[in-house]
Design a protein around this motif. Structure first.
Motif, mmCIF file in Angstrom:
data_model
loop_
_atom_site.group_PDB
_atom_site.id
_atom_site.type_symbol
_atom_site.label_atom_id
_atom_site.label_comp_id
_atom_site.label_asym_id
_atom_site.label_seq_id
_atom_site.Cartn_x
_atom_site.Cartn_y
_atom_site.Cartn_z
ATOM 1 N N ALA A 166 0.844 -1.138 -0.027
ATOM 2 C CA ALA A 166 -0.061 0.141 -0.081
ATOM 3 C C ALA A 166 0.841 1.084 -0.060
ATOM 4 N N ILE A 167 1.736 1.217 0.886
ATOM 5 C CA ILE A 167 2.798 2.505 1.109
ATOM 6 C C ILE A 167 3.524 2.751 -0.076
ATOM 7 N N ALA A 168 4.222 1.591 -0.585
ATOM 8 C CA ALA A 168 4.779 1.634 -1.976
ATOM 9 C C ALA A 168 3.814 2.198 -3.104
ATOM 10 N N ALA A 169 2.799 1.836 -3.074
ATOM 11 C CA ALA A 169 1.841 2.168 -4.350
ATOM 12 C C ALA A 169 1.683 3.889 -4.153
ATOM 13 N N HIS A 170 1.261 4.194 -2.992
ATOM 14 C CA HIS A 170 1.375 5.785 -2.593
ATOM 15 C C HIS A 170 2.771 6.692 -2.937
ATOM 16 N N ALA A 171 3.680 5.879 -2.857
ATOM 17 C CA ALA A 171 5.303 6.606 -2.984
ATOM 18 C C ALA A 171 5.727 6.497 -4.349
ATOM 19 N N GLY A 172 4.890 5.596 -5.230
ATOM 20 C CA GLY A 172 5.351 5.419 -6.393
ATOM 21 C C GLY A 172 6.800 4.520 -6.558
ATOM 22 N N LEU A 173 6.819 3.558 -5.683
ATOM 23 C CA LEU A 173 7.950 2.734 -5.675
ATOM 24 C C LEU A 173 7.468 1.450 -6.279
ATOM 25 N N ASP A 174 8.440 0.755 -6.840
ATOM 26 C CA ASP A 174 8.024 -0.647 -7.581
ATOM 27 C C ASP A 174 8.152 -1.571 -6.125
ATOM 28 N N CYS A 175 7.096 -2.717 -6.127
ATOM 29 C CA CYS A 175 7.217 -3.573 -4.917
ATOM 30 C C CYS A 175 6.950 -5.080 -5.353
ATOM 31 N N CYS A 176 7.670 -5.793 -4.785
ATOM 32 C CA CYS A 176 7.555 -7.115 -4.841
ATOM 33 C C CYS A 176 7.554 -7.790 -3.333
ATOM 34 N N VAL A 177 6.525 -8.618 -2.853
ATOM 35 C CA VAL A 177 6.413 -9.091 -1.618
ATOM 36 C C VAL A 177 6.274 -10.734 -1.640
ATOM 37 N N PHE A 178 6.785 -11.232 -0.444
ATOM 38 C CA PHE A 178 6.969 -12.624 -0.513
ATOM 39 C C PHE A 178 5.973 -13.128 0.915
ATOM 40 N N ILE A 179 5.328 -14.116 0.547
ATOM 41 C CA ILE A 179 4.621 -14.388 1.868
ATOM 42 C C ILE A 179 4.436 -16.007 1.748
ATOM 43 N N PRO A 180 4.261 -16.616 2.928
ATOM 44 C CA PRO A 180 3.875 -18.175 2.702
ATOM 45 C C PRO A 180 2.638 -18.345 2.000
ATOM 46 N N ALA A 181 2.569 -19.285 1.379
ATOM 47 C CA ALA A 181 1.366 -19.681 0.464
ATOM 48 C C ALA A 181 -0.059 -19.927 1.309
ATOM 49 N N ASP A 182 0.220 -20.255 2.642
ATOM 50 C CA ASP A 182 -1.058 -20.639 3.135
ATOM 51 C C ASP A 182 -1.741 -19.491 4.029
ATOM 52 N N LEU A 183 -1.398 -18.346 3.620
ATOM 53 C CA LEU A 183 -2.019 -17.206 4.395
ATOM 54 C C LEU A 183 -3.344 -17.243 4.017
ATOM 55 N N GLU A 184 -3.883 -16.364 5.369
ATOM 56 C CA GLU A 184 -5.327 -15.889 5.281
ATOM 57 C C GLU A 184 -5.741 -15.212 4.096
ATOM 58 N N ALA A 185 -7.149 -15.572 3.536
ATOM 59 C CA ALA A 185 -7.432 -15.071 2.243
ATOM 60 C C ALA A 185 -7.509 -13.570 2.249
#
Length: 433
Positions: free
Chosen positions: A154-173
């Protein structure tokens, strides 16, 4: 040490170096998080004399209605940080919950309504991305159990920064959707958080991205201090007697403590002994286990709990959280998944605050400590709620009751109302038994 970057770019910056928490070695204010000599963690060091000379209660209160009113205590050089209205969340006097538990002065610090993504992670990310931009990063990233991915995207979108995030595949929807909506690149890794974090360390070294909780971690973690500053300010420039907070990596816990210490150091509040107690889930409780066994080291565990947002099996700041709990005469406890669900429901039905599983853990541990006589009813106690329950609805599915389905007729409503009152009476009789 050569001249710190902050002092090259802004002459009145109060952060001066990165300093090893173990051996005390100092480094320039670059994107690094581990000491080259002893491999200890780095944290930001400040010029407290300068802070004492320039910051007052009045200057803080004249500042923005966000965490940036405390900008002199945060590791950024700019006067124009990324400000999305993060912080100054309510400190709620929890009278009904206090009566239920047998306490006299209980407060809830409610970051379930923090902006923009309804968790305390918005604080740390606002600081980390402001510093990332200062250091020239154009792509930012994180390893996350959900809330951090939401905030970073969210904050990267606001700041105009490219963003790639890593999460466990079993996270809550809810947490997955709450990241995807901002259009980052999302990598769902088939593994637990600790495996995700190891992969991210490799990616950070290979691609040179700004990972908020890896190479930017010293700056990122400082954002949590604002949870200490705000409580002190909201209590009328006084410190509480006791705080209860969730433990994941242990960083939040240590930074609230640092925030209290800094306000005392520069004379904004009167020094006071504050007890620190931490909360973990039984299914991922390496810090609580070390506390119970009187160890000064952490044995990593494999997480297995509904409290995924605090399910870090190898907590980076676990030993420091242990030290704070012990030296402040606090406690570190863990609770079962059913107790976490009951903690979520208890906070909701007494105070109208819907928290996620981390908050349920905190409330359940608060209850457990009170029942064990480990919290004095006379203490001013603050419980930290760090995320919103809308993100972890799966955890309470089937435990929160069902609506009464009726026909659009008065007699149908009245039958249902009587049935609900009968069920309520039976519930109370069960409690009394």
């Amino acid at each position: 040490m050569t001249q710190a970057i902050a002092n090259q770019t802004k002459t009145n910056a109060t952060f001066r170096a990165l300093k090893c928490k173990e051996c005390g070695a100092e480094y320039e204010l670059q994107a690094m998080h581990v000491c080259e000599y002893c491999f200890g963690p780095l944290e930001v060091a400040y010029d407290y004399n300068a802070l004492r000379d320039t910051v007052t209660r009045e200057s803080i209160q004249k500042g923005p209605h966000s965490i940036w009113r405390y900008r002199p205590f945060l590791p950024v050089a700019t006067d124009n940080p990324i400000d999305v209205g993060t912080g100054l969340t309510p400190l709620v006097r929890a009278n009904r919950l206090a009566r239920r538990l047998g306490l006299k002065k209980l407060y809830i610090k409610n970051d379930a309504v923090n902006m923009p993504t309804l968790s305390f992670k918005d604080r740390v990310v606002s600081v980390a991305l402001t510093r990332a931009r200062e250091l020239g990063f154009t792509t930012v990233s994180c390893a996350s159990t959900g809330n951090l991915a939401n905030s970073t995207a969210a904050i990267a979108a606001h700041a105009g920064l490219d963003c790639c995030v890593f999460i466990p595949a079993d996270l809550e929807a809810g947490k997955v959707l709450g990241t995807l909506i901002y259009s980052p690149t999302v990598m769902a890794v088939q593994g637990n958080y600790d495996q995700v974090n190891r992969l991210c360390s490799e990616v950070a070294n290979t691609y040179g991205w700004g990972f908020v909780n890896i190479n930017l971690r010293p700056y990122y973690s400082e954002g949590s201090k604002t949870l200490g500053y705000e409580v002190a300010e909201q209590l009328g420039w006084e410190l509480p007697d006791h705080v209860v907070a969730p433990l994941a990596s242990g960083s939040l816990f240590t930074k609230i403590y640092k925030g209290f210490q800094e306000f005392t150091e520069v004379g904004l509040v009167e020094g006071k002994h504050v007890r620190f107690s931490g909360a973990q889930a039984d299914g991922c409780s390496p810090i609580a286990q070390a506390y119970r066994e009187n160890r000064d080291f952490i044995k990593p565990v494999k997480p297995s709990t509904i409290a995924k947002s605090i399910a870090i099996g190898n907590p980076a700041d676990g030993v420091y959280a242990l030290d704070i709990a012990r030296k402040t005469n606090g406690n570190i406890e863990s609770v079962s998944d059913p107790e976490i669900i009951e903690g979520i429901k208890l906070l909701a039905e007494t105070e109208g605050i819907f928290t996620e599983t981390a908050g349920g853990t905190t409330i359940a541990v608060l209850k457990k400590l009170v029942e064990a006589g480990k919290i004095d009813p006379e203490e001013t106690t603050v419980a930290y709620i760090t995320g919103n329950g809308l993100k972890t609805q799966e955890a309470i599915q089937g435990y929160a009751g069902e609506p009464l389905t009726i026909e659009p007729k008065l007699d149908s409503f009245e039958r249902a109302l009587e049935r609900s009152r009968t069920l309520e009476r039976l519930d109370w009789q069960q409690v009394l038994v």
